[in-house]
Design a protein around this motif. Sequence first.
Motif, PDB file in Angstrom:
ATOM      1  N   MET A   1      -2.466  13.177 -12.697  1.00 24.87           N
ATOM      2  CA  MET A   1      -1.887  14.033 -11.670  1.00 24.87           C
ATOM      3  C   MET A   1      -0.670  13.350 -11.033  1.00 24.87           C
ATOM      4  N   GLN A   2       0.417  14.107 -10.905  1.00 19.91           N
ATOM      5  CA  GLN A   2       1.647  13.559 -10.375  1.00 19.91           C
ATOM      6  C   GLN A   2       1.513  13.260  -8.878  1.00 19.91           C
ATOM      7  N   GLN A   3       2.038  12.090  -8.490  1.00 20.04           N
ATOM      8  CA  GLN A   3       1.981  11.713  -7.078  1.00 20.04           C
ATOM      9  C   GLN A   3       3.005  12.509  -6.267  1.00 20.04           C
ATOM     10  N   SER A   4       2.727  12.664  -4.981  1.00 19.00           N
ATOM     11  CA  SER A   4       3.672  13.348  -4.100  1.00 19.00           C
ATOM     12  C   SER A   4       4.824  12.404  -3.747  1.00 19.00           C
ATOM     13  N   ILE A   5       5.890  12.982  -3.209  1.00 21.33           N
ATOM     14  CA  ILE A   5       7.024  12.190  -2.752  1.00 21.33           C
ATOM     15  C   ILE A   5       6.578  11.194  -1.682  1.00 21.33           C
ATOM     16  N   ALA A   6       5.730  11.641  -0.769  1.00 20.85           N
ATOM     17  CA  ALA A   6       5.228  10.751   0.291  1.00 20.85           C
ATOM     18  C   ALA A   6       4.461   9.576  -0.295  1.00 20.85           C
ATOM     19  N   GLU A   7       3.615   9.851  -1.293  1.00 19.86           N
ATOM     20  CA  GLU A   7       2.846   8.765  -1.934  1.00 19.86           C
ATOM     21  C   GLU A   7       3.778   7.790  -2.649  1.00 19.86           C
ATOM     22  N   ASN A   8       4.811   8.317  -3.304  1.00 24.63           N
ATOM     23  CA  ASN A   8       5.769   7.447  -4.000  1.00 24.63           C
ATOM     24  C   ASN A   8       6.479   6.517  -3.025  1.00 24.63           C
ATOM     25  N   ILE A   9       6.903   7.071  -1.892  1.00 20.75           N
ATOM     26  CA  ILE A   9       7.607   6.267  -0.889  1.00 20.75           C
ATOM     27  C   ILE A   9       6.688   5.189  -0.320  1.00 20.75           C
ATOM     28  N   THR A  10       5.477   5.580   0.003  1.00 22.76           N
ATOM     29  CA  THR A  10       4.516   4.619   0.557  1.00 22.76           C
ATOM     30  C   THR A  10       4.268   3.481  -0.426  1.00 22.76           C
ATOM     31  N   GLN A  11       4.126   3.827  -1.693  1.00 29.55           N
ATOM     32  CA  GLN A  11       3.853   2.832  -2.735  1.00 29.55           C
ATOM     33  C   GLN A  11       5.015   1.854  -2.895  1.00 29.55           C
ATOM     34  N   ILE A  12       6.244   2.380  -2.901  1.00 29.22           N
ATOM     35  CA  ILE A  12       7.415   1.511  -3.052  1.00 29.22           C
ATOM     36  C   ILE A  12       7.572   0.603  -1.834  1.00 29.22           C
ATOM     37  N   LYS A  13       7.468   1.184  -0.648  1.00 27.03           N
ATOM     38  CA  LYS A  13       7.670   0.386   0.573  1.00 27.03           C
ATOM     39  C   LYS A  13       6.630  -0.718   0.714  1.00 27.03           C
ATOM     40  N   ALA A  14       5.434  -0.469   0.198  1.00 27.79           N
ATOM     41  CA  ALA A  14       4.383  -1.488   0.255  1.00 27.79           C
ATOM     42  C   ALA A  14       4.745  -2.711  -0.587  1.00 27.79           C
ATOM     43  N   GLN A  15       5.629  -2.511  -1.563  1.00 28.81           N
ATOM     44  CA  GLN A  15       6.023  -3.615  -2.459  1.00 28.81           C
ATOM     45  C   GLN A  15       7.306  -4.316  -2.003  1.00 28.81           C
ATOM     46  N   LEU A  16       8.001  -3.735  -1.043  1.00 29.09           N
ATOM     47  CA  LEU A  16       9.268  -4.328  -0.602  1.00 29.09           C
ATOM     48  C   LEU A  16       9.011  -5.443   0.409  1.00 29.09           C
ATOM     49  N   PRO A  17       9.618  -6.592   0.209  1.00 28.54           N
ATOM     50  CA  PRO A  17       9.471  -7.674   1.191  1.00 28.54           C
ATOM     51  C   PRO A  17      10.125  -7.292   2.517  1.00 28.54           C
ATOM     52  N   GLU A  18       9.762  -8.003   3.553  1.00 29.46           N
ATOM     53  CA  GLU A  18      10.392  -7.797   4.857  1.00 29.46           C
ATOM     54  C   GLU A  18      11.894  -8.041   4.731  1.00 29.46           C
ATOM     55  N   GLY A  19      12.672  -7.187   5.364  1.00 31.20           N
ATOM     56  CA  GLY A  19      14.119  -7.348   5.311  1.00 31.20           C
ATOM     57  C   GLY A  19      14.798  -6.582   4.192  1.00 31.20           C
ATOM     58  N   VAL A  20      14.010  -5.905   3.359  1.00 32.83           N
ATOM     59  CA  VAL A  20      14.574  -5.087   2.278  1.00 32.83           C
ATOM     60  C   VAL A  20      14.355  -3.616   2.616  1.00 32.83           C
TER      61      VAL A  20
END
Length: 224
Positions: A1-20
């Motif tokens: 099942m395809q993830q929502s835009i909100a889920e995609n954003i949350t997933q990416i931001k969780a991987q970004l270090p502080e300051g990025v």
Amino acid sequence: MQQSIAENITQIKAQLPEGVSLVAVSKYHPVQQLQEAYAAGQRIFGESHAQELVAKAPLMPDDVQWHFIGHLQRNKVRQIMPIVSLIHSVDSIRLLSTIDKEAARIGRSVDVLLQLHVAQEEAKSGFAVEELMQLAENGEFQPFKHVRYRGLMAMATFTTDTALIASEFARVASTYATLLEKQIFPGADFNQLSMGMSDDWHIAVEHGATLVRIGTQIFGPRQY
């Protein structure tokens, strides 16, 4: 099942270090999708076409930061100047001169990034590293009083060769460090490295990116 835009954003931001920071590349995507991203907390959106940016901006909340990330033609600068908060893709002195003039015309200063050409594709825009350093050391960037230099932007070669991508991002980071060391752009404002897109942003972050430009991983394939 395809993830929502909100889920995609949350997933990416969780991987970004502080300051990025995440720039959601919204070109060719309908405003409804941008509104979904906004509802998920996204505030920085990247557009590549002046006409599309001008059409979308009034349909989004006032606290959106619009970044212009594509090749910018000088005859389009006036259209985007009242809207844009950061221009990533400054690739010539002539373009800088136009940006400065149009910013002065409406009584503002505008933040810009200088685009480096480090990729193997000739079609990609930007200053060659040696050209940028020569221009900087000759004071060619100094006359423009309505422009705030915030850092550098670059695109890597479109390839699966991760070692090549890493070497190109490393070259950008090294150029950025040299500019800081020589204090060519003095002040604390020169602190941004815009590198990395959907396929290579992890590598970009490893080499000091502070802005990553991600579209497909958020919105899915472009809707032309």
